[in-house]
Enzyme design. Structure first.
Site, PDB file in Angstrom:
ATOM      1  N   ASN A   1       0.866  -1.188   0.000  1.00  0.00           N
ATOM      2  CA  ASN A   1       0.000   0.000   0.000  1.00  0.00           C
ATOM      3  C   ASN A   1       0.899   1.232   0.000  1.00  0.00           C
ATOM      4  O   ASN A   1       1.505   1.560   1.013  1.00  0.00           O
ATOM      5  CB  ASN A   1      -0.898  -0.046   1.253  1.00  0.00           C
ATOM      6  CG  ASN A   1      -1.762   1.197   1.389  1.00  0.00           C
ATOM      7  OD1 ASN A   1      -1.820   2.024   0.477  1.00  0.00           O
ATOM      8  ND2 ASN A   1      -2.426   1.336   2.526  1.00  0.00           N
ATOM      9  N   TRP A   2       0.964   1.878  -1.154  1.00  0.00           N
ATOM     10  CA  TRP A   2       1.886   3.018  -1.293  1.00  0.00           C
ATOM     11  C   TRP A   2       1.317   4.284  -0.649  1.00  0.00           C
ATOM     12  O   TRP A   2       1.994   5.303  -0.591  1.00  0.00           O
ATOM     13  CB  TRP A   2       2.202   3.261  -2.774  1.00  0.00           C
ATOM     14  CG  TRP A   2       2.890   2.093  -3.448  1.00  0.00           C
ATOM     15  CD1 TRP A   2       3.311   0.914  -2.856  1.00  0.00           C
ATOM     16  CD2 TRP A   2       3.260   1.984  -4.831  1.00  0.00           C
ATOM     17  NE1 TRP A   2       3.897   0.096  -3.785  1.00  0.00           N
ATOM     18  CE2 TRP A   2       3.882   0.722  -5.012  1.00  0.00           C
ATOM     19  CE3 TRP A   2       3.119   2.826  -5.946  1.00  0.00           C
ATOM     20  CZ2 TRP A   2       4.358   0.291  -6.259  1.00  0.00           C
ATOM     21  CZ3 TRP A   2       3.600   2.400  -7.188  1.00  0.00           C
ATOM     22  CH2 TRP A   2       4.215   1.149  -7.332  1.00  0.00           C
ATOM     23  N   LYS A   3       0.075   4.253  -0.234  1.00  0.00           N
ATOM     24  CA  LYS A   3      -0.590   5.404   0.407  1.00  0.00           C
ATOM     25  C   LYS A   3      -0.400   6.672  -0.450  1.00  0.00           C
ATOM     26  O   LYS A   3      -0.363   6.572  -1.666  1.00  0.00           O
ATOM     27  CB  LYS A   3      -0.084   5.572   1.844  1.00  0.00           C
ATOM     28  CG  LYS A   3      -0.221   4.261   2.644  1.00  0.00           C
ATOM     29  CD  LYS A   3      -0.031   4.439   4.116  1.00  0.00           C
ATOM     30  CE  LYS A   3      -0.169   3.080   4.819  1.00  0.00           C
ATOM     31  NZ  LYS A   3      -0.056   3.173   6.270  1.00  0.00           N
TER      32      LYS A   3
ATOM     33  N   HIS B   1      -9.489   1.123   5.299  1.00  0.00           N
ATOM     34  CA  HIS B   1      -8.152   1.252   5.893  1.00  0.00           C
ATOM     35  C   HIS B   1      -8.243   2.177   7.110  1.00  0.00           C
ATOM     36  O   HIS B   1      -9.037   3.127   7.114  1.00  0.00           O
ATOM     37  CB  HIS B   1      -7.172   1.820   4.863  1.00  0.00           C
ATOM     38  CG  HIS B   1      -5.757   1.769   5.349  1.00  0.00           C
ATOM     39  ND1 HIS B   1      -5.253   2.702   6.215  1.00  0.00           N
ATOM     40  CD2 HIS B   1      -4.785   0.864   5.152  1.00  0.00           C
ATOM     41  CE1 HIS B   1      -3.991   2.383   6.510  1.00  0.00           C
ATOM     42  NE2 HIS B   1      -3.691   1.272   5.870  1.00  0.00           N
TER      43      HIS B   1
ATOM     44  N   GLU C   1      -6.631   4.561   8.106  1.00  0.00           N
ATOM     45  CA  GLU C   1      -6.490   6.002   7.863  1.00  0.00           C
ATOM     46  C   GLU C   1      -7.786   6.586   7.312  1.00  0.00           C
ATOM     47  O   GLU C   1      -8.087   7.762   7.524  1.00  0.00           O
ATOM     48  CB  GLU C   1      -5.291   6.231   6.926  1.00  0.00           C
ATOM     49  CG  GLU C   1      -3.988   6.005   7.691  1.00  0.00           C
ATOM     50  CD  GLU C   1      -2.901   5.308   6.918  1.00  0.00           C
ATOM     51  OE1 GLU C   1      -2.914   5.333   5.680  1.00  0.00           O
ATOM     52  OE2 GLU C   1      -2.018   4.706   7.576  1.00  0.00           O
TER      53      GLU C   1
ATOM     54  N   GLU D   1      -5.118  -4.891  10.767  1.00  0.00           N
ATOM     55  CA  GLU D   1      -4.069  -3.893  10.952  1.00  0.00           C
ATOM     56  C   GLU D   1      -4.309  -3.167  12.277  1.00  0.00           C
ATOM     57  O   GLU D   1      -5.100  -2.206  12.320  1.00  0.00           O
ATOM     58  CB  GLU D   1      -4.085  -2.878   9.803  1.00  0.00           C
ATOM     59  CG  GLU D   1      -3.748  -3.468   8.462  1.00  0.00           C
ATOM     60  CD  GLU D   1      -3.190  -2.427   7.495  1.00  0.00           C
ATOM     61  OE1 GLU D   1      -2.083  -2.627   6.995  1.00  0.00           O
ATOM     62  OE2 GLU D   1      -3.838  -1.397   7.286  1.00  0.00           O
TER      63      GLU D   1
ATOM     64  N   GLY E   1       2.916   2.223  10.943  1.00  0.00           N
ATOM     65  CA  GLY E   1       3.884   3.312  10.819  1.00  0.00           C
ATOM     66  C   GLY E   1       4.613   3.648  12.109  1.00  0.00           C
ATOM     67  O   GLY E   1       5.247   4.692  12.212  1.00  0.00           O
TER      68      GLY E   1
ATOM     69  N   SER F   1       3.791  -2.167  10.329  1.00  0.00           N
ATOM     70  CA  SER F   1       5.245  -2.218  10.496  1.00  0.00           C
ATOM     71  C   SER F   1       5.859  -3.552  10.065  1.00  0.00           C
ATOM     72  O   SER F   1       6.779  -4.049  10.710  1.00  0.00           O
ATOM     73  CB  SER F   1       5.628  -1.871  11.945  1.00  0.00           C
ATOM     74  OG  SER F   1       5.233  -0.545  12.256  1.00  0.00           O
TER      75      SER F   1
ATOM     76  N   GLY G   1       3.025  -1.149   4.310  1.00  0.00           N
ATOM     77  CA  GLY G   1       3.038   0.275   3.988  1.00  0.00           C
ATOM     78  C   GLY G   1       4.452   0.723   3.642  1.00  0.00           C
ATOM     79  O   GLY G   1       4.952   0.468   2.544  1.00  0.00           O
ATOM     80  N   GLY G   2       5.122   1.345   4.601  1.00  0.00           N
ATOM     81  CA  GLY G   2       6.441   1.956   4.383  1.00  0.00           C
ATOM     82  C   GLY G   2       7.435   1.060   3.652  1.00  0.00           C
ATOM     83  O   GLY G   2       8.113   1.502   2.713  1.00  0.00           O
TER      84      GLY G   2
HETATM   85  P1  13P Z   1       3.257   0.391   7.703  1.00  0.00           P
HETATM   86  O1  13P Z   1       3.750  -0.912   7.081  1.00  0.00           O
HETATM   87  O2  13P Z   1       3.995   1.580   7.187  1.00  0.00           O
HETATM   88  O3  13P Z   1       3.193   0.290   9.184  1.00  0.00           O
HETATM   89  O4  13P Z   1       1.754   0.588   7.181  1.00  0.00           O
HETATM   90  C1  13P Z   1       0.865  -0.447   7.302  1.00  0.00           C
HETATM   91  C2  13P Z   1      -0.356  -0.120   6.539  1.00  0.00           C
HETATM   92  O5  13P Z   1      -1.133   0.723   6.930  1.00  0.00           O
HETATM   93  C3  13P Z   1      -0.579  -0.836   5.268  1.00  0.00           C
HETATM   94  O6  13P Z   1      -1.872  -0.623   4.782  1.00  0.00           O
END
Ligand code: 13P
Length: 253
Positions: free
Chosen positions: A9-11, A95, A97, A169, A175, A215, A236-237
């Site tokens: 997920n590149w957000k 998600h 967020e 999640e 993050g 993470s 994510g990251g």
């Molecule tokens: P991180 O891997 O950066 O913690 O993000 C997880 C995430 O929200 C993937 O959708």
């Protein structure tokens, strides 16, 4: 039996050039015959360009959100049909967020889930408790509620076709560098599967893939994936770095 699904997920990260470079690099770094399904989820804006890069490759394309109406006066929104037209096969729904920053409600998420699966997109329905909820001992209650409210009216046929994936999640792990331990992930995924078994049927619950996210890095991917109820990862990251994400996919075998 449940093919592992590893998603990046590149957000709201990466410009167009960097998105294209990352997609190109991943096509070369991820072996064609890797056992896991691999999904890239760029921003809406770069979906079309990334779609051209991954077309006919072994990588799948996902979107970060979808609106529940098919067409009309909904400024800023994007429908499931529009995503399909670009070659998108998967979509994230709920998600954390979107739940916590953009205040999407369970009722809206349910509508999105129904709309996406009606168009034959695979919906990745995200659930997870906040740190505050966890500290208050409310994790089970929160997850159960999110599952029940999100899956209302979802047909069994959709699930039999594999068009529902759950992503667990925990918000406190996103993050933050605080990954859930493999034991915690397994325990929670088993809890989620048991609730799915009650809400749906034991057979359907056994077929649904449950991803872990929060993470995830190459250093913890293998131990998370070794757990029997962890059917994939939502990253994510670490998915923004080609070598790191390719190593996470490799951990899935
Ligand atoms: P991180 O891997 O950066 O913690 O993000 C997880 C995430 O929200 C993937 O959708």
């Amino acid at each position: 039996m449940r093919a592992k699904l590893i998603a990046g997920n590149w957000k709201m990260n990466l410009g167009k050039a960097d998105s294209l470079t990352l997609a190109h690099d991943l096509i070369h770094k991820i072996p064609k015959h890797s056992k896991a399904q691999v999904l890239l989820i760029p921003t809406f804006l770069h979906l079309d360009a990334v779609a051209h890069v991954v077309a006919k490759s072994h990588l799948l394309l996902g979107a970060q959100d979808v609106y529940f109406e098919k067409t009309g006066a909904f400024t800023g929104e994007i429908s499931a049909g529009m995503l399909l037209e670009l070659g998108v096969s998967h979509v994230l729904i709920g998600h954390s967020e979107r739940r916590h920053v953009l205040h999407e409600t369970d009722a809206v998420l349910n509508k999105k889930l129904l709309a996406a699966t009606a168009e034959k997109l695979v919906a990745i329905y995200c659930i997870g408790e906040t740190l505050q909820e966890r500290d208050a001992g409310k994790t089970a209650e929160v997850l159960q509620h999110q599952l029940k409210a999100g899956l209302v009216h979802l047909s069994h046929d959709v699930i039999e076709k594999g068009h529902l994936v759950i992503a667990y999640e925990p918000v406190w792990a996103i993050g933050t560098g605080h990954t859930a331990t493999p034991e915690h992930a397994q325990e929670t995924h088993a809890f989620i599967r048991a609730r799915l078994s009650e809400i749906l049927t034991p057979e359907l619950a056994a077929a649904i893939r449950i991803q872990y996210g929060g993470s995830v890095k190459k250093s913890n991917a293998a131990e998370l994936l070794a757990k029997p109820d962890v059917d994939g990862l939502l990253v994510g990251g670490a998915s923004l770095i080609a070598d790191e994400f390719a190593a996470i996919v490799q951990a899935a075998g």
